[in-house]
Design an enzyme around this catalytic site. Structure first.
Site, PDB file in Angstrom:
ATOM      1  N   PRO A   2       0.847  -1.199   0.000  1.00  0.00           N
ATOM      2  CA  PRO A   2       0.000   0.000   0.000  1.00  0.00           C
ATOM      3  C   PRO A   2       0.882   1.249   0.000  1.00  0.00           C
ATOM      4  CG  PRO A   2      -0.137  -1.158   2.109  1.00  0.00           C
ATOM      5  CD  PRO A   2       0.736  -1.980   1.219  1.00  0.00           C
ATOM      6  N   GLU A   3       0.447   2.258  -0.723  1.00  0.00           N
ATOM      7  CA  GLU A   3       1.218   3.496  -0.781  1.00  0.00           C
ATOM      8  C   GLU A   3       0.519   4.545   0.083  1.00  0.00           C
ATOM      9  OE1 GLU A   3       2.346   4.159  -4.902  1.00  0.00           O
ATOM     10  OE2 GLU A   3       2.664   2.015  -5.160  1.00  0.00           O
ATOM     11  N   LYS A  53       4.084   6.036   4.477  1.00  0.00           N
ATOM     12  CA  LYS A  53       3.355   4.773   4.525  1.00  0.00           C
ATOM     13  C   LYS A  53       3.208   4.261   5.959  1.00  0.00           C
ATOM     14  CE  LYS A  53       5.518   3.860   0.118  1.00  0.00           C
ATOM     15  NZ  LYS A  53       6.504   3.039  -0.585  1.00  0.00           N
ATOM     16  N   ARG A 262      12.088  -3.665  -8.749  1.00  0.00           N
ATOM     17  CA  ARG A 262      10.668  -3.282  -8.679  1.00  0.00           C
ATOM     18  C   ARG A 262      10.196  -2.991 -10.100  1.00  0.00           C
ATOM     19  NH1 ARG A 262       9.275  -0.628  -3.863  1.00  0.00           N
ATOM     20  NH2 ARG A 262       7.154  -1.139  -4.515  1.00  0.00           N
TER      21      ARG A 262
END
Ligand SMILES: [Zn+2]
Length: 276
Positions: A2-3, A53, A262
């Site tokens: 989650p950002e 975050k 990523r």
């Protein structure tokens, strides 16, 4: 992972149920924080806020619960009567008359003095929070132009929480695509106009994602993708998870690369390094 926008939405959802409400039970199940069970049980929750975050749940006894979900942590809000059947480890539980707010699986959970939040090792390193009102496009512009950051690759800069806190992988691809920045471009080699557009897009897309629950394109664009039969992970974005699909702006196929392991999806035409 989650950002910032997802964590802020989770904080909003949880706040509605437990901030300023009568919380009957605070259950700290996670061993490293069990010792605070009694003091937190006797306290009220004053606020829940996010920094990048990370989430900070503040109690009126002067303590805060710092939590970072990393890849696996998950908050849930349910009616108390709902049985949770899944294979996750329960870490923390808040029970009101009607609701159960629970944190699962996270391992980055600490109880710290509220007055020391800013010196927490993770928080101390954070740059301005992308969703904070004080983090304006002009502040982002200045940071992009600053000596500290102007010689860095766009792809690494966008994930650097000390540059701007709260941006993660999908926002990185989206921001770079929609501002036409090549992943390897460095701010120092870009025109002021390009940097301005990059700064504005960074703020705009983060807020859009927060407002819409993870969409980084307009409703119209998302709907058109949905009608073409694209999966949600693709139609809600302009580049991320749209690898092998045509770019909305120029029709060129979106390409997936990996940067520091990523995924990053971009349009080789719209984000041409030579033209930056
Ligand atoms: Zn394109």
């Amino acid at each position: 992972m989650p950002e910032g926008p997802e964590i802020r939405r989770a904080a909003d959802r949880i706040s509605k149920k437990i901030v300023g409400k009568e919380v009957h039970s605070v259950n700290l199940i996670y061993p490293p924080i069990v010792e605070f069970q009694e003091i937190l049980q006797q306290s009220q929750i004053e606020s829940i806020t996010t920094r990048g975050k990370a989430m900070l749940t503040r109690f009126d006894c002067g303590l805060s619960m710092y939590s970072h979900n990393q890849l696996y942590g998950r908050w849930t809000v349910n009616r108390r009567s709902t049985e949770m059947k899944w294979n996750r480890s329960l870490r923390v539980e808040f029970l009101t008359n009607k609701f159960a707010v629970r944190l699962w699986s996270a391992t980055d959970v600490e109880i710290i003095p509220t007055s020391k939040e800013e010196s927490h090792p993770f928080i101390a390193k954070l740059g301005p929070d992308i969703l904070d009102d004080s983090c304006t496009p002009s502040l982002i512009y200045d940071r992009l132009k600053s000596k500290k950051f102007y010689n860095r690759n766009a792809s690494s800069l966008m994930l650097d929480q000390s540059f701007i806190a709260g941006i993660g992988n999908y926002l990185r691809s989206e921001i770079l695509h929609q501002s036409g920045i090549h992943p390897s471009a460095k701010p120092r080699s870009l025109s002021d106009d390009k940097i301005q557009s990059w700064a504005e897009t960074t703020k705009f897309l983060s807020e859009l994602s927060y407002d819409t629950g993870g969409f980084t394109v307009s409703e119209k664009v998302a709907l058109a993708g949905k009608q073409r039969g694209e999966p949600k992970r693709a139609y809600r974005h302009s580049a991320f998870c749209r690898n092998d699909l045509p770019c909305h702006y120029c029709g060129t196929e979106i390409v997936r690369i990996r940067v520091a392991n990523r995924r990053l999806d971009f349009c080789p035409e719209c984000q041409d390094l030579c033209e930056n």
